[in-house]
Design a protein around this motif. Sequence first.
Motif, short mmCIF file in Angstrom:
data_model
loop_
_atom_site.label_atom_id
_atom_site.label_comp_id
_atom_site.label_asym_id
_atom_site.label_seq_id
_atom_site.Cartn_x
_atom_site.Cartn_y
_atom_site.Cartn_z
N GLY A 119 0.81 -1.21 0.00
CA GLY A 119 0.00 0.00 0.00
C GLY A 119 0.85 1.26 0.00
N THR A 120 0.34 2.28 -0.66
CA THR A 120 1.02 3.57 -0.69
C THR A 120 -0.04 4.67 -0.51
OG1 THR A 120 2.55 4.99 -1.94
CG2 THR A 120 0.93 3.78 -3.23
N GLN A 121 0.26 5.62 0.35
CA GLN A 121 -0.71 6.66 0.68
C GLN A 121 -0.74 7.75 -0.39
OE1 GLN A 121 -2.83 6.98 3.54
NE2 GLN A 121 -3.68 8.68 2.32
N VAL A 122 -1.95 8.10 -0.79
CA VAL A 122 -2.17 9.24 -1.68
C VAL A 122 -3.08 10.21 -0.94
CG1 VAL A 122 -3.22 10.02 -3.82
CG2 VAL A 122 -1.83 7.95 -3.80
N THR A 123 -2.62 11.44 -0.77
CA THR A 123 -3.39 12.47 -0.07
C THR A 123 -3.56 13.67 -0.98
OG1 THR A 123 -2.52 11.74 2.07
CG2 THR A 123 -3.55 13.92 1.97
N VAL A 124 -4.81 14.06 -1.21
CA VAL A 124 -5.11 15.19 -2.08
C VAL A 124 -5.80 16.26 -1.23
CG1 VAL A 124 -6.21 15.97 -4.19
CG2 VAL A 124 -5.40 13.61 -4.00
#
Length: 126
Positions: A119-124
């Motif tokens: 898993g890799t975090q994506v924050t917008v």
Amino acid sequence: QVQLVESGGGSVQAGGSLRLSCAASGRIQSINAMGWYRQAPGKQRELVAAITSGGSTNYVDSVKGRFTISRDNTKNTVYLQMNSLKPEDTAVYYCNADGRYYISTYSTTTKTFGSWGQGTQVTVSS
């Protein structure tokens, strides 16, 4: 078996872009479908995009026209180009792949595998 390692997550402002990569390694004989899923806090994991070994793709409606999935079969790698990102795209993104692998280095016997990345975090942000 087969390991998947993701990279490319991060934080961006709305309207920005990110590119995720996921490389498969191990005694791989073949990979069928590869895909990207995501899970936001308090929500179920959902399929974002998938691609077959032949290059056929499908996307969840919410990302159509903004995300593009592709793969490099020579590198056993799948990519997710994410453009026009929205705050609702914020989630942990997971890579998934299935196929067959050799049970040992010197064997021609194969078994099926189904693997997930870490898993890799994506924050917008808006």
